[in-house]
Design a protein around this motif. Structure first.
Motif, PDB file in Angstrom:
ATOM      1  N   ASN A   1       0.855  -1.193   0.000  1.00 51.85           N
ATOM      2  CA  ASN A   1       0.000   0.000   0.000  1.00 51.85           C
ATOM      3  C   ASN A   1       0.888   1.238   0.000  1.00 51.85           C
ATOM      4  N   PRO A   2       1.402   1.611  -1.182  1.00 53.80           N
ATOM      5  CA  PRO A   2       2.332   2.737  -1.266  1.00 53.80           C
ATOM      6  C   PRO A   2       1.724   4.074  -0.873  1.00 53.80           C
ATOM      7  N   LEU A   3       0.402   4.180  -0.827  1.00 50.56           N
ATOM      8  CA  LEU A   3      -0.217   5.416  -0.344  1.00 50.56           C
ATOM      9  C   LEU A   3       0.117   5.643   1.121  1.00 50.56           C
ATOM     10  N   ASN A   4       0.243   4.553   1.895  1.00 47.11           N
ATOM     11  CA  ASN A   4       0.647   4.682   3.285  1.00 47.11           C
ATOM     12  C   ASN A   4       2.068   5.205   3.392  1.00 47.11           C
ATOM     13  N   ALA A   5       2.933   4.747   2.495  1.00 50.95           N
ATOM     14  CA  ALA A   5       4.304   5.240   2.485  1.00 50.95           C
ATOM     15  C   ALA A   5       4.334   6.729   2.164  1.00 50.95           C
ATOM     16  N   THR A   6       3.576   7.130   1.159  1.00 53.81           N
ATOM     17  CA  THR A   6       3.521   8.546   0.795  1.00 53.81           C
ATOM     18  C   THR A   6       3.009   9.376   1.951  1.00 53.81           C
ATOM     19  N   SER A   7       1.971   8.902   2.613  1.00 53.89           N
ATOM     20  CA  SER A   7       1.406   9.624   3.746  1.00 53.89           C
ATOM     21  C   SER A   7       2.421   9.794   4.864  1.00 53.89           C
ATOM     22  N   ALA A   8       3.288   8.798   5.038  1.00 50.10           N
ATOM     23  CA  ALA A   8       4.303   8.853   6.088  1.00 50.10           C
ATOM     24  C   ALA A   8       5.527   9.661   5.674  1.00 50.10           C
ATOM     25  N   GLY A   9       5.541  10.175   4.437  1.00 47.01           N
ATOM     26  CA  GLY A   9       6.670  10.962   3.966  1.00 47.01           C
ATOM     27  C   GLY A   9       7.768  10.132   3.323  1.00 47.01           C
ATOM     28  N   ASP A  10       7.499   8.845   3.088  1.00 47.36           N
ATOM     29  CA  ASP A  10       8.436   7.946   2.423  1.00 47.36           C
ATOM     30  C   ASP A  10       8.145   8.010   0.928  1.00 47.36           C
ATOM     31  N   SER A  11       9.078   8.577   0.161  1.00 45.21           N
ATOM     32  CA  SER A  11       8.815   8.874  -1.247  1.00 45.21           C
ATOM     33  C   SER A  11       9.229   7.775  -2.208  1.00 45.21           C
ATOM     34  N   ARG A  12       9.701   6.632  -1.700  1.00 43.27           N
ATOM     35  CA  ARG A  12      10.256   5.606  -2.587  1.00 43.27           C
ATOM     36  C   ARG A  12       9.224   5.018  -3.547  1.00 43.27           C
ATOM     37  N   PHE A  13       7.949   5.033  -3.154  1.00 41.59           N
ATOM     38  CA  PHE A  13       6.928   4.367  -3.964  1.00 41.59           C
ATOM     39  C   PHE A  13       5.879   5.346  -4.484  1.00 41.59           C
TER      40      PHE A  13
ATOM     41  N   SER B   1      -1.607  17.979  -0.572  1.00 41.85           N
ATOM     42  CA  SER B   1      -1.620  16.909   0.413  1.00 41.85           C
ATOM     43  C   SER B   1      -0.244  16.240   0.452  1.00 41.85           C
ATOM     44  N   SER B   2      -0.203  14.948   0.754  1.00 38.61           N
ATOM     45  CA  SER B   2       1.079  14.282   1.005  1.00 38.61           C
ATOM     46  C   SER B   2       1.861  13.942  -0.255  1.00 38.61           C
ATOM     47  N   GLN B   3       1.209  13.875  -1.417  1.00 43.81           N
ATOM     48  CA  GLN B   3       1.932  13.617  -2.668  1.00 43.81           C
ATOM     49  C   GLN B   3       2.792  14.838  -2.990  1.00 43.81           C
ATOM     50  N   PRO B   4       4.123  14.685  -3.032  1.00 36.92           N
ATOM     51  CA  PRO B   4       4.973  15.861  -3.266  1.00 36.92           C
ATOM     52  C   PRO B   4       5.028  16.264  -4.739  1.00 36.92           C
ATOM     53  N   PHE B   5       5.128  17.566  -4.960  1.00 35.70           N
ATOM     54  CA  PHE B   5       5.334  18.131  -6.297  1.00 35.70           C
ATOM     55  C   PHE B   5       6.447  19.169  -6.198  1.00 35.70           C
ATOM     56  N   ASN B   6       7.623  18.676  -5.820  1.00 36.49           N
ATOM     57  CA  ASN B   6       8.762  19.576  -5.590  1.00 36.49           C
ATOM     58  C   ASN B   6       9.845  19.451  -6.652  1.00 36.49           C
ATOM     59  N   THR B   7       9.859  18.334  -7.377  1.00 39.15           N
ATOM     60  CA  THR B   7      10.885  18.095  -8.387  1.00 39.15           C
ATOM     61  C   THR B   7      10.228  17.640  -9.684  1.00 39.15           C
ATOM     62  N   ILE B   8      11.011  17.637 -10.756  1.00 39.32           N
ATOM     63  CA  ILE B   8      10.523  17.127 -12.039  1.00 39.32           C
ATOM     64  C   ILE B   8      10.093  15.666 -11.877  1.00 39.32           C
ATOM     65  N   GLU B   9      10.905  14.915 -11.137  1.00 36.97           N
ATOM     66  CA  GLU B   9      10.595  13.504 -10.915  1.00 36.97           C
ATOM     67  C   GLU B   9       9.272  13.321 -10.167  1.00 36.97           C
ATOM     68  N   ASP B  10       8.990  14.218  -9.217  1.00 35.25           N
ATOM     69  CA  ASP B  10       7.715  14.158  -8.504  1.00 35.25           C
ATOM     70  C   ASP B  10       6.539  14.254  -9.469  1.00 35.25           C
ATOM     71  N   TYR B  11       6.649  15.172 -10.413  1.00 30.99           N
ATOM     72  CA  TYR B  11       5.563  15.361 -11.387  1.00 30.99           C
ATOM     73  C   TYR B  11       5.393  14.130 -12.268  1.00 30.99           C
ATOM     74  N   LYS B  12       6.494  13.495 -12.637  1.00 28.15           N
ATOM     75  CA  LYS B  12       6.417  12.287 -13.447  1.00 28.15           C
ATOM     76  C   LYS B  12       5.878  11.108 -12.632  1.00 28.15           C
ATOM     77  N   ASN B  13       6.281  11.045 -11.358  1.00 33.64           N
ATOM     78  CA  ASN B  13       5.787   9.970 -10.491  1.00 33.64           C
ATOM     79  C   ASN B  13       4.265   9.991 -10.398  1.00 33.64           C
TER      80      ASN B  13
END
Length: 598
Positions: A54-66, A150-162
């Motif tokens: 459940n990678p949404l849980n990782a995102t919510s916790a600030g873990d950006s790997r998934f 919200s918790s999904q980051p949009f700080n880098t080019i990679e964030d936008y692609k993710n």
């Protein structure tokens, strides 16, 4: 709050004379037995695998790997994977005997066994056949993430692609949701019609191809300034194409289905007792959300008793302010009193909450030794979900990169009534959810998988208990604000009555609304939203009052047995420092603390 619910406890013992605040740590577990490293590795692997599942849980916790992943939670393959995962770890836990584990590890074993059991039990109730509702389900979570706030980051080019990659998984889920609802129609698992009509505008708003209006285009409107213009242009092109060619059509397809075929088959009944195995499912929900073995009827009777008690206190406030009508007339007076609607813009509402915080800061120092490091903000609820949302708290990131956020809906500032704002802030913000959740996340002595655990009976019980601290924190000097606190408590007491009434006693939506209007001062629109919330997630609303009553009971017991030795800050330490724990284990912990002092 959408978290894995689990039993946790840490055995804690304070010396009676140890009062120096400088020595207080976020946890004070004393464990003289060496830890089993192999067992700790199993816990670590469990947590790591759960984040991948459940990678949404990782995102919510600030873990950006998934952040680029979103599995199809509705696929048969995913269901098999989840079942195998929890069966595997239940077996692993039981391969360790208690005598080879430290005391805290024995508790982690107990926690994970319970976690496996409650989730495996839940898999048998076909929740996947009703995958969408107006309050709790994935389309709303994705909407929050898509907004860029919200918790999904949009700080880098990679964030936008993710995010674009994650959306591919969401599009698969949307298609599966329609297929599951078709299966639900055939098998008798369908939402009530009154809930379906609340979902429709949420979906319809995202069928537009106008980029200025589409929620999923928000990140493009808010590029970091450092992005090169060439990259901005490329990303804007990609997002516009994705929205026009895939996202908007997917929403239109789902909207068309739910507004025709699904709506036609919507239930006219309100409770889950009308679903296959509905009463068994509701019993499971009671256990899940209250962490007790209470029956629906026991809870219903407790609710009736609490409603009567609070009503008598409300009568006293009515008399204090000199209102001469009956209590129902007073409810209407409070609901419509223009003096309690002093604002004409949303910023003023937010400013008022921040002022409440400033007023109570000096008293916070007296009542609490443990205070979180995580930053805190008050924000207005996003427009796309504001009409049907309640005030809520979203936890900060584990690494401190995102603050804890108290969201409050302000659909019309001119009609926003402030009479319950002090109690609301104590519950959703400080010292309620923000203190409890942040301290748990910041506790370095907890295994990772326990830092984001959520027990509604404890977490919501704590937050409701915090509402009772208003006078000790310098609030409730205005009788209307104190009435607001009583109204908030009444709201939770009513939940015990109407939730069990809807789901086990054949109450209609309309009967539940009528009962609420007769016993609380909330607006009719707010009450309707709340009743439909209980219909969408049976049992969740029971947790607040059950947990609050237990914490109040334990405080009263400690005050009585300790007398002059009772220290309110130490009591709050005992309740808070271990994170979410089931009510029975909380009671054992407080009993042990009292005994250690006596």
């Amino acid at each position: 709050m959408k978290k894995i619910i689990t039993l946790i406890v840490i055995a804690i013992c304070f010396s009676a004379c140890k009062k120096d605040k400088e020595t207080i740590e976020n946890t004070q577990t004393v464990n003289k037995t060496p830890k089993n490293d192999t067992f700790d590795l199993v816990l670590s692997n469990y947590y790591e695998t759960s984040l991948k599942q459940n990678p949404l849980n990782a995102t919510s916790a600030g873990d950006s790997r998934f952040n680029d992943r979103l599995p199809n939670f509705l696929s048969d393959d995913y269901a098999k994977q989840i079942k195998a995962f929890y069966q595997k770890y239940k077996t692993k836990m039981n391969s360790f005997s208690d005598n080879e584990l430290s005391p805290s590890q024995q508790l982690s074993k107990e926690i994970l066994n319970w976690e496996c059991d409650i989730i495996l039990q839940g898999l048998s109730f076909n929740e996947d056949l009703m995958p969408i509702n107006q309050m709790w389900t994935l389309q709303l979570t994705i909407g929050q993430l898509a907004s860029g706030s919200s918790s999904q980051p949009f700080n880098t080019i990679e964030d936008y692609k993710n995010w674009l990659k994650r959306i591919d998984g969401y599009l698969l889920w949307m298609n599966s949701a329609e297929e599951k609802m078709k299966e639900g129609i055939d098998r008798g698992y369908v939402l009530p019609e009154s809930l379906i009509v609340k979902v429709l505008p949420q979906l319809k708003a995202l069928t537009t191809a106008n980029m200025d209006e589409h929620l999923f285009y928000n990140p493009i409107k808010n590029f970091p300034e450092r992005f090169p213009e060439k990259d901005k242009a490329k990303l804007a092109e990609l997002y516009e194409s994705k929205i026009k060619n895939e996202i908007a059509p997917a929403y239109k397809k789902l909207y068309d289905f739910m507004s025709t075929t699904y709506l036609k088959h919507g239930r006219t009944t309100s409770g889950v007792s009308d679903l296959p195995n509905g009463l068994e499912y509701y019993s499971h929900q009671i256990k899940k959300y209250t962490t007790t073995s209470m029956t629906a009827d026991e809870i219903h009777q407790l609710g009736l008793k609490e409603v009567a008690r609070i009503l008598s206190e409300m009568e006293a406030v009515k008399k204090q302010v000199g209102f001469e009508g009956d209590i129902i007339a007073f409810f209407d007076f409070v609901r419509t009193n223009k003096e309690l609607m002093p604002y004409d813009n949303p910023k003023s509402v937010i400013d008022n909450f921040n002022e409440i915080h400033n007023t109570m800061k000096p008293q916070i120092e007296k009542l609490f030794d443990l205070k979180p490091r995580t930053a805190f903000e008050v924000r207005r609820t996003e427009a796309f979900r504001e009409a049907s949302a309640s005030a809520e708290y979203n936890p900060g990131a584990l690494d401190g990169s995102r603050p804890g956020i108290f969201y409050t809906p302000i659909p019309d500032a001119k009609t926003y009534n402030v009479f319950a704002d002090e109690a609301l802030f104590l519950h959703e913000a400080i010292p309620g959810h923000h203190f409890q959740i942040s301290l748990q996340q910041e506790n370095k002595d907890l295994p990772d998988f326990r830092k984001t655990l959520w027990y509604s009976s404890y977490g919501e019980g704590w937050a409701l208990y915090c509402e009772s601290l208003g006078k000790e924190l310098g609030l409730y000097t205005d009788p209307y604000q104190y009435f607001g606190m009583l109204s908030m408590e009444m709201h939770r007491a009513i939940r015990l009555v109407v939730d069990t009434g809807i789901h086990t006693k054949g109450w209609s939506r309309e009967k539940a609304i009528k009962y609420s209007l007769e016993n609380e001062a909330e607006s009719e629109a707010s009450i309707i939203s709340e009743i439909e919330r209980y219909m969408a997630n049976p049992g969740q609303a029971l947790s607040y009052k059950i947990g609050q009553l237990k914490i109040l009971e334990l405080r009263a017991k400690a005050e009585k047995e300790l007398g002059d030795k009772f220290d309110i800050a130490q009591f709050h330490n005992q309740v808070l420092e271990s994170g979410c724990i089931p009510l029975a284990l909380l009671e054992t912990k407080i009993d042990n603390w009292i005994a250690s002092i006596n």
